[in-house]
Design a protein around this motif. Structure first.
Motif, short mmCIF file in Angstrom:
data_model
loop_
_atom_site.label_atom_id
_atom_site.label_comp_id
_atom_site.label_asym_id
_atom_site.label_seq_id
_atom_site.Cartn_x
_atom_site.Cartn_y
_atom_site.Cartn_z
N THR A 304 0.84 -1.20 0.00
CA THR A 304 0.00 0.00 0.00
C THR A 304 0.86 1.24 0.00
N GLY A 305 0.58 2.11 -0.96
CA GLY A 305 1.29 3.38 -1.00
C GLY A 305 0.89 4.28 0.15
N LEU A 306 -0.33 4.08 0.65
CA LEU A 306 -0.79 4.92 1.77
C LEU A 306 0.09 4.72 3.00
N ARG A 307 0.49 3.49 3.25
CA ARG A 307 1.35 3.24 4.41
C ARG A 307 2.69 3.94 4.24
N ALA A 308 3.27 3.86 3.05
CA ALA A 308 4.53 4.54 2.80
C ALA A 308 4.37 6.05 2.94
N ALA A 309 3.25 6.58 2.42
CA ALA A 309 3.01 8.02 2.54
C ALA A 309 2.91 8.42 4.01
N ARG A 310 2.20 7.62 4.79
CA ARG A 310 2.03 7.92 6.21
C ARG A 310 3.38 7.90 6.95
N LEU A 311 4.19 6.90 6.67
CA LEU A 311 5.48 6.78 7.36
C LEU A 311 6.42 7.92 6.97
N HIS A 312 6.44 8.27 5.70
CA HIS A 312 7.28 9.39 5.28
C HIS A 312 6.80 10.70 5.91
N ARG A 313 5.47 10.85 5.98
CA ARG A 313 4.94 12.06 6.64
C ARG A 313 5.37 12.10 8.10
N LYS A 314 5.29 10.98 8.79
CA LYS A 314 5.69 10.94 10.20
C LYS A 314 7.19 11.19 10.35
N ALA A 315 7.99 10.63 9.44
CA ALA A 315 9.43 10.88 9.50
C ALA A 315 9.73 12.36 9.29
N ALA A 316 9.04 12.99 8.34
CA ALA A 316 9.23 14.42 8.11
C ALA A 316 8.81 15.22 9.34
N THR A 317 7.71 14.80 9.98
CA THR A 317 7.25 15.47 11.19
C THR A 317 8.31 15.41 12.28
N ALA A 318 8.93 14.24 12.44
CA ALA A 318 9.98 14.09 13.46
C ALA A 318 11.17 14.98 13.16
N ALA A 338 4.24 8.85 -3.01
CA ALA A 338 3.55 7.62 -2.60
C ALA A 338 2.04 7.83 -2.55
N LEU A 339 1.62 9.00 -2.15
CA LEU A 339 0.18 9.29 -2.05
C LEU A 339 -0.46 9.32 -3.44
N VAL A 340 0.23 9.90 -4.41
CA VAL A 340 -0.28 9.93 -5.78
C VAL A 340 -0.38 8.51 -6.33
N GLU A 341 0.67 7.71 -6.09
CA GLU A 341 0.68 6.32 -6.59
C GLU A 341 -0.45 5.51 -5.97
N ALA A 342 -0.83 5.85 -4.74
CA ALA A 342 -1.89 5.11 -4.05
C ALA A 342 -3.28 5.56 -4.50
N GLY A 343 -3.37 6.58 -5.33
CA GLY A 343 -4.66 7.04 -5.80
C GLY A 343 -5.26 8.15 -4.97
N GLY A 344 -4.48 8.64 -3.98
CA GLY A 344 -4.93 9.77 -3.17
C GLY A 344 -5.83 9.35 -2.03
N ASP A 345 -5.92 10.23 -1.05
CA ASP A 345 -6.78 10.05 0.12
C ASP A 345 -6.97 11.43 0.72
N PRO A 346 -8.21 11.93 0.83
CA PRO A 346 -8.40 13.33 1.25
C PRO A 346 -7.86 13.62 2.65
N ALA A 347 -8.04 12.71 3.61
CA ALA A 347 -7.55 12.96 4.97
C ALA A 347 -6.02 13.01 4.99
#
Length: 734
Positions: A304-318, A338-347
């Motif tokens: 899932t690209g969403l998981r990668a997007a979430r982890l990268h976002r959290k790493a950037a936050t840190a 990663a978010l684009v590859e996953a098809g996007g997610d509004p939240a």
């Protein structure tokens, strides 16, 4: 004078220079106990009445005094057989005190090492602190009333250090080191569920599933044997089930656990450890970022690209939380890809926009930052969680603050949201976030003068819109402004109204008005009322999203009250508690600022120059980061205490006078008067300098006039009897 060293951890031992005093040299048990009680006391000093109450509570005063005289005689003879130098290591009179050249007590050294470890967040410092714990306190006296509470506290401190060390090692991917620390904690307390849960997680992260399950079974069996306990808690049961059903998908399990570790480290303020943990969670992903080696992108192992997007976002936050703006950028780009590859997610898109706004703000691009924050807020407001919305609101508030538009931005929020934030869970934290940002205006040069007027206008708007949460915030800000500016007749009513409003609407930011009420009570000399307010504040902080802001203030206020009532040892314990809370919840430098000058004052009163120096340096770092008269006053005050601890009365006096001038410039009369009183106290303690009598009389009169106007009873009594004033440093705002 030879060095006197006293060991209490693991058993009682005394050494005078190279001479180890044999156990049989202590003929009377009460003589040994006298040394132990004094060694455990703050500054190794107690009033003779406290000694009698601790050692002979069942005897009438005359009989207890006779026992004390016998004990004193033997202690002096045992420590120094030379009859001509019987008072070399033990002074007596109204107060009894141990002293040496120098004096070393292992309990004090262990507690100081623990404080330093928590301040530094350095695993090696934790190892050194843990190594200083030579065993449980006085095992031969474990049932003595004067030893029981302290033994329990020290043992708990030892266990907490081991668990924190395990977390640090875990967050830096040193799983073997983490397991070693946690095994020691479990061995010392087989029922310590936090240590056992952490050990299970470390085993799972390392792929040792059977060991993780075995640790759960061990804990379950130990709890079943313990009276009043049944089985491990829900967190341990969930982790056991996760490990048990992991099967052959260890990579996915490990990734989820590393993400959990990163979340825990972020909560504890360890941003570097969090970034490392999120990097470990990304390890199964496909590397696809040639320009930025070490940064992972693409789809995660679960596809899932969403998981990668979430982890990268959290790493950037840190990275952003650790002020590593450059390191955050490639993670932001990878998250977007990663978010684009996953098809996007509004939240998730809204969260990423909010984070990009934070990065733009940190890069000084304020206009773009505001645009990104507003776009992100629109998405998370419709699709996200309460925490998502709060995070974007916080970024927007920071951007508006940097653009000089914080006050108007907050008023626009109140006008737009009205009463909806009182009932909508997603909006509940919107106004709570501003409690910390308000500190910049309360203490900022050119800002503090207008806070009262702004708070009153905001209050009017909140009431008109029926926005009770915003009203609670405005009452608190108004009360804080009035308190700091010396309007003590009006401030308590405003703060009480704020606290009660928060309670009525279920808000969790009421720790801050309770803390200010405790600060007011401490200044007035009402310790019982201060303690009651602190209890309310601590309870609120434990369940508050503002815990990293609240605990430092609350502990600082507890330390202030202890110093004011002449108990510096209690103040030092409050400062150490602040370090424990910071290790668990993180720490806001501006909100914890009061702690440093008050703690430095307490350490100085106990003659601990190293402890005073640590807090003076911390106060200086805060002042360098937040440049204003109030912050600089706190640093000057802390350095005044350090000067006293180092035997430099002239330097100490100069620092306190500088602090008084800066507090005056900041419009804080109580703290300015207190700094003047401390300058006089230094002179009294060192002997009045030639020609300085008139200057000291003037300073004393100025301080007394302020204290009398405010109703600061304890401070007024001390300044009128300068010989009673402690030689420590001044205080500072919260």
């Amino acid at each position: 004078m030879l060095e006197l060293r006293i060991r209490l951890l693991g058993g009682f031992r005394v050494r005078v220079g190279p001479r180890e005093i044999a156990a049989e040299a202590w003929r009377l048990r009460k003589s040994r106990n006298l040394v132990k009680v004094l060694a455990l006391a703050p500054g190794q000093r107690l009033h003779h009445g406290q000694v009698l109450a601790a050692l002979w509570p069942e005897l009438p005063p005359e009989a207890g005094a006779e026992q004390l005289r016998e004990a004193l005689h033997e202690v002096r003879h045992t420590l120094d057989p030379d009859r001509a130098a019987r008072h070399r290591y033990l002074e007596s009179g109204e107060n009894l005190a141990l002293h040496g050249g120098p004096l070393g007590v292992d309990v004090q050294e262990f507690e100081q090492a623990a404080l330093h470890a928590r301040r530094s967040r350095d695993p090696d410092a934790y190892e050194r602190a843990v190594a200083r714990y030579g065993g449980d306190l006085l095992p031969e006296d474990r049932y003595e009333e004067w030893a029981v509470e302290r033994e329990q506290a020290l043992h708990a401190e030892y266990l907490a250090l081991l668990v924190e060390l395990g977390s640090l090692r875990e967050a830096h991917a040193d799983l073997d080191g983490a397991a070693a620390a946690l095994r020691r904690a479990v061995a010392a307390d087989p029922l310590h569920e936090d240590a056992s849960l952490a050990l299970m997680r470390v085993h799972a992260l390392a792929g040792r599933r059977h060991e993780a399950l075995r640790e759960y079974d061990r804990l379950a069996a130990a709890l079943e044997r313990a009276p009043g306990r049944e089985r491990p808690g829900p967190a341990a049961r969930r982790l056991r089930e996760q490990v048990r059903t992991g099967g052959d998908v260890r990579a996915e399990l490990t990734g989820e656990l590393w993400e959990h570790v990163g979340d825990l480290r972020m909560m504890a303020g360890d941003t570097a450890g969090a970034a490392a943990a999120y990097g470990s969670a990304l390890a199964p992903a496909v590397v696809d970022l040639p320009a930025s080696p070490g940064v992972l992108t693409g789809r995660a192992a679960d596809g899932t690209g969403l998981r990668a997007a979430r982890l990268h976002r959290k790493a950037a936050t840190a990275h952003l939380a650790g002020e590593s703006v450059a390191d955050a950028e490639p993670h932001l780009e990878a998250a977007g890809t990663a978010l684009v590859e996953a098809g996007g997610d509004p939240a998730e898109t809204g969260r990423l926009l909010g984070l990009r706004a934070n990065w733009l703000w940190a890069s000084g691009r304020y206009v773009e930052a505001q645009q990104a924050a507003e776009a992100g807020m629109a998405l998370v407001g419709e699709h996200g969680t309460a925490d998502d919305l709060a995070a974007v609101h916080e970024t927007l508030a920071l951007v508006q603050h940097s653009r000089g538009d914080w006050r108007e931005g907050l008023r626009r929020e109140i006008d737009r949201l009205g009463a909806t934030a009182d009932d909508d869970e997603r909006l509940a934290r919107t106004f709570d976030i501003h409690c910390c940002l308000g500190e910049y205006d309360l203490y900022g040069d050119g800002l503090s003068d207008s806070v009262e007027e702004y708070a009153r206008h905001t209050l009017d708007l909140a009431i008109a819109r029926g926005a009770r949460r915003a009203e609670a915030f405005a009452w608190c800000l108004l009360g804080e402004s009035l308190l700091l500016r010396g309007h003590w007749d009006e401030a308590p009513g405003c703060l009480e109204r704020s606290a009660h409003l928060y309670e009525e609407i279920g808000g969790r930011a009421d720790a801050l008005p309770w803390q200010r009420l405790a600060e007011y009570a401490a200044g007035r000399g009402d310790s019982a009322e201060a303690a009651d307010h602190l209890r309310h504040g601590m309870a609120a902080a434990a369940a508050s999203p503002l815990s990293r802001h609240a605990f430092g203030r609350l502990c600082a206020t507890a330390a202030l009250d202890a110093v004011e009532r002449g108990e510096p040892g209690e103040a030092v314990r409050a400062a150490r508690s602040a370090a424990v809370y910071a290790a668990r919840h993180g720490e806001c430098p501006s909100c914890t600022a009061l702690l440093h000058p008050v703690a430095a004052e307490a350490f100085a009163a106990l003659g601990d120059a190293d402890g005073a120096a640590e807090h003076a340096e911390a106060a200086q770092r805060v002042a360098a980061r937040f440049d204003s008269s109030a912050w600089r006053a706190m640093a000057q005050s802390a350095h005044g205490s350090l000067g006293s601890a180092r035997g430099d009365p002239e330097g100490a006096r100069a620092h306190h006078l500088a602090a008084a001038g800066l507090y005056g410039r900041a419009g804080q009369p109580y703290w300015a008067a207190r700094a003047k009183a401390q300058a006089v106290a230094v002179a009294v303690g060192a002997g009045t300098r030639a020609g300085a009598e008139e200057a000291d009389r003037r300073l004393r009169a100025e301080a007394a006039a302020v204290f009398e106007t405010l109703g600061a009873r304890r401070a007024l009594a001390r300044v009128r009897e300068p010989g009673r004033v402690a030689v420590g440093g001044g205080g500072g705002p919260g």
